[in-house]
Design an enzyme around this catalytic site. Sequence first.
Site, mmCIF file in Angstrom:
data_model
loop_
_atom_site.group_PDB
_atom_site.id
_atom_site.type_symbol
_atom_site.label_atom_id
_atom_site.label_comp_id
_atom_site.label_asym_id
_atom_site.label_seq_id
_atom_site.Cartn_x
_atom_site.Cartn_y
_atom_site.Cartn_z
ATOM 1 N N LYS A 54 -3.321 11.181 4.823
ATOM 2 C CA LYS A 54 -3.121 10.452 6.077
ATOM 3 C C LYS A 54 -2.128 11.271 6.905
ATOM 4 C CE LYS A 54 -3.651 7.233 2.538
ATOM 5 N NZ LYS A 54 -4.858 6.579 2.733
ATOM 6 N N HIS B 83 0.817 -1.211 0.000
ATOM 7 C CA HIS B 83 0.000 0.000 0.000
ATOM 8 C C HIS B 83 0.856 1.270 0.000
ATOM 9 C CE1 HIS B 83 -3.248 2.744 1.691
ATOM 10 N NE2 HIS B 83 -3.874 2.134 0.700
ATOM 11 N N HIS C 184 -8.287 12.166 1.278
ATOM 12 C CA HIS C 184 -7.450 10.971 1.218
ATOM 13 C C HIS C 184 -6.137 11.109 1.970
ATOM 14 C CE1 HIS C 184 -5.143 7.647 -0.763
ATOM 15 N NE2 HIS C 184 -6.319 7.047 -0.627
ATOM 16 N N ASP D 147 0.672 18.142 19.457
ATOM 17 C CA ASP D 147 1.239 19.169 20.342
ATOM 18 C C ASP D 147 1.968 20.284 19.601
ATOM 19 O OD1 ASP D 147 0.197 17.690 22.372
ATOM 20 O OD2 ASP D 147 2.109 16.976 23.161
ATOM 21 N N LYS E 8 3.158 4.409 -1.230
ATOM 22 C CA LYS E 8 3.267 5.293 -2.390
ATOM 23 C C LYS E 8 4.529 6.124 -2.197
ATOM 24 C CE LYS E 8 -1.418 4.727 -1.840
ATOM 25 N NZ LYS E 8 -2.141 4.389 -0.609
ATOM 26 N N ASP F 72 17.504 9.287 -7.885
ATOM 27 C CA ASP F 72 18.964 9.363 -7.725
ATOM 28 C C ASP F 72 19.418 9.092 -6.296
ATOM 29 O OD1 ASP F 72 19.216 9.935 -10.407
ATOM 30 O OD2 ASP F 72 19.362 12.105 -10.123
#
Length: 430
Positions: free
Chosen positions: A350, A170, A348, A355, A172, A177
């Site tokens: 995440k 999952h 979408h 704090d 991405k 380089d």
Amino acid sequence: MLEFFSASEMSVPRALLLLLIVAVLLLVLCVWSIKRHRNPYLVVKSDEPLDALLPSVCGLTHGTLCEGNRVDVFENGAFFEMMFDEIAAARRSVHFETFLWKEGALGQRLVEALVARSRAGVQVRVLVDARGGHKMGKSARQQLVDGGCSFQYYHPMKLANIGVFNERDHRKLVVIDGRVALVGGHCIVDSWLGNAEDRNHFRDIGARLRGPVVHAIQSTFSENWVEVTGELLVGDAVFPPLQPEGEVGVHVARVKPEGSAPAVKILHHLMLCLARERIYIQNPYFLPEAEAVKALGQAVARGVDVRVMVPSVDASDMPFVQRAAHRNFEALLESGVRVFEYTRTLLHQKVMTVDGVWCAIGSSNFDDRSFEINDEVTIGLRDATLARHFEAIFERDAQDCVELKLDRWRRRPWRHKVLDHVLYSFNELL
């Protein structure tokens, strides 16, 4: 003439059947024993501020804090414009890993960009999850291969993968380089283009990193590449010497050790225990288990401002998952957690901030499919400026939200409540 089996003759197949049942039960027990681990106990006895506990956080999540990094944040379609610029600038290697890739304008542009670098002498490696990439189109795969790119599917459906087919990649990420790394939630689907202006254009956030931490992200790509191909990536083209590029401390959570809770799960749950002022969470699939729900309520009880933002059912690309998430909302609202539903489009990203000094971004959803089953990557960032930036994004997105209220939530129809509980029971399969 009828023939009858004697009792002794009939006992043989019964004994074989019994033996088979015992063998199957032993096999199930062995698989359970291999996969089992104790979940983190969500009570942390420490009065130190989060900033002072980051070495502990990194150690518990099987990583180290890398100092001297630069991190830039990109929203929505702007992430891809930056990504294509970085790919075009590659001189030695491009490593690309993703879960979801569907045929379309974005995918074709990416194919052309990767092939162009390959034909220019750059080593291009592409790793796509077999389930998430089954709609990328045969033409795209063939163009990559014909263009000299190394292309692999992760856990394709074949007999040799029968025991791991439910374990998906999952992540991405892109590494260029060995010096520039991109991480976030963006998928190679046309819906991620644009600027979240309507239901056909999704809301997401990604980050570009430069500095010593890029080695850890390159290692993340290498982990699954080695699993699939056996190829060990060595040399300056993939792990070059890296100098400090900024002031951000970064650590990477990705490890799934056998017999211990995965690093991304420990990281997300640990932060619920360490927060002293505020926790802001934006996540498209928010299904915390009972201990995490309790930890969020305990954070509120000690004075922490806890806010959670998820897409509404109508805006989600997976409405059944959102309905499953509803199962926990009453307990969260009762404990004082503020819950917001984003109605504009699919939210979408995440992202978590704690704090005002620490934040996280990556591929991991806040559910046990991400925490326990999938391969994920989450980067933790120690930087007050970035934390404030993500908090400002949360507050801006809140303008397109409906905040849920406990009294009204309790009055939702009983059919709604029953469906929530049923779907939650299957949340790891949704």
